[in-house]
Write a protein that holds these residues in place. Structure first.
Motif, PDB file in Angstrom:
ATOM      1  N   ALA A   1       0.800  -1.060   0.017  1.00  0.00           N
ATOM      2  CA  ALA A   1      -0.182  -0.092   0.048  1.00  0.00           C
ATOM      3  C   ALA A   1       0.993   1.328   0.047  1.00  0.00           C
ATOM      4  CB  ALA A   1      -0.839  -0.029   1.084  1.00  0.00           C
ATOM      5  N   THR A   2       0.711   2.256  -0.925  1.00  0.00           N
ATOM      6  CA  THR A   2       1.342   3.349  -1.056  1.00  0.00           C
ATOM      7  C   THR A   2       0.471   4.709  -0.945  1.00  0.00           C
ATOM      8  OG1 THR A   2       1.268   3.194  -3.451  1.00  0.00           O
ATOM      9  CG2 THR A   2       3.386   2.149  -2.194  1.00  0.00           C
ATOM     10  N   GLY A   3       0.849   5.608  -0.681  1.00  0.00           N
ATOM     11  CA  GLY A   3       0.039   7.020  -0.813  1.00  0.00           C
ATOM     12  C   GLY A   3      -1.213   6.928  -0.389  1.00  0.00           C
ATOM     13  N   GLU A   4      -2.333   6.999  -1.192  1.00  0.00           N
ATOM     14  CA  GLU A   4      -3.548   7.125  -0.853  1.00  0.00           C
ATOM     15  C   GLU A   4      -4.175   5.880  -0.077  1.00  0.00           C
ATOM     16  OE1 GLU A   4      -4.238   6.620  -5.239  1.00  0.00           O
ATOM     17  OE2 GLU A   4      -3.020   7.598  -4.065  1.00  0.00           O
ATOM     18  N   ILE A   5      -3.624   4.861  -0.520  1.00  0.00           N
ATOM     19  CA  ILE A   5      -4.239   3.473  -0.005  1.00  0.00           C
ATOM     20  C   ILE A   5      -3.768   3.127   1.393  1.00  0.00           C
ATOM     21  CG2 ILE A   5      -4.267   0.955  -0.548  1.00  0.00           C
ATOM     22  CD1 ILE A   5      -5.747   2.858  -2.496  1.00  0.00           C
ATOM     23  N   ALA A   6      -4.544   2.808   2.247  1.00  0.00           N
ATOM     24  CA  ALA A   6      -4.438   2.505   3.615  1.00  0.00           C
ATOM     25  C   ALA A   6      -4.135   0.888   3.757  1.00  0.00           C
ATOM     26  CB  ALA A   6      -5.579   2.734   4.429  1.00  0.00           C
ATOM     27  N   GLU A   7      -4.795  -0.004   2.858  1.00  0.00           N
ATOM     28  CA  GLU A   7      -4.560  -1.352   2.825  1.00  0.00           C
ATOM     29  C   GLU A   7      -5.163  -2.012   1.797  1.00  0.00           C
ATOM     30  OE1 GLU A   7      -6.686  -3.868   5.834  1.00  0.00           O
ATOM     31  OE2 GLU A   7      -8.084  -2.171   6.149  1.00  0.00           O
ATOM     32  N   PHE A   8      -4.656  -3.055   1.383  1.00  0.00           N
ATOM     33  CA  PHE A   8      -5.222  -3.993   0.385  1.00  0.00           C
ATOM     34  C   PHE A   8      -5.425  -5.397   1.105  1.00  0.00           C
ATOM     35  CE2 PHE A   8      -0.703  -4.522  -0.175  1.00  0.00           C
ATOM     36  CZ  PHE A   8      -0.716  -6.066  -0.375  1.00  0.00           C
TER      37      PHE A   8
END
Length: 132
Positions: A92-99
């Motif tokens: 997860a990078t930038g605007e993504i908190a998690e996947f």
């Protein structure tokens, strides 16, 4: 109408979904198509931005239209979805908190689900690519 490009990446018969910072819902990895950009160009850009990886073996899965979750009522979503492999381990990078990777039932059991994602889950299940 919101036009997006989305990734249908399946691992162990589960579909990857991403949760943006500050949101409760998991969406298809990908995002809005910028002016002058093709859906495929948008997909490559968005996946690099969100998951820090490239794509290989990209093939169009289809176009899915639904109500855009989290937007004003009657806002349409036009999502061009692609099957693809990742060129490395996602993070997860930038605007993504998690996947996370979900089966259809796991995603459907969430408190909030995006209609466009649910359409892709069901389509992949009918193709025998993800577990119910």
């Amino acid at each position: 109408m919101i036009r997006t490009a989305a990734l249908a990446h399946v691992r162990d018969r589960r579909l990857i979904q991403t949760r943006p910072e500050g949101k409760e819902v998991f969406y298809m990895a990908g995002g809005k198509i910028d002016p002058g950009e093709t859906p495929l160009e948008a997909l490559h850009r968005e996946i690099e931005e969100e998951l820090g990886v490239g794509l290989a073996g990209v093939a169009e899965l289809g176009i899915f239209e639904a109500e855009a979750y989290g937007h004003a009522t009657n806002t349409g979503l036009h999502m061009t979805c692609f099957l693809a492999d990742l060129t490395g381990e996602p993070h997860a990078t930038g605007e993504i908190a998690e996947f996370r990777y979900f089966t259809v039932a796991e995603y459907a059991a969430m408190d909030h689900v995006a209609p466009g994602s649910m359409m892709v889950f069901k389509h992949l299940a009918t193709l025998g690519l993800v577990d119910w």
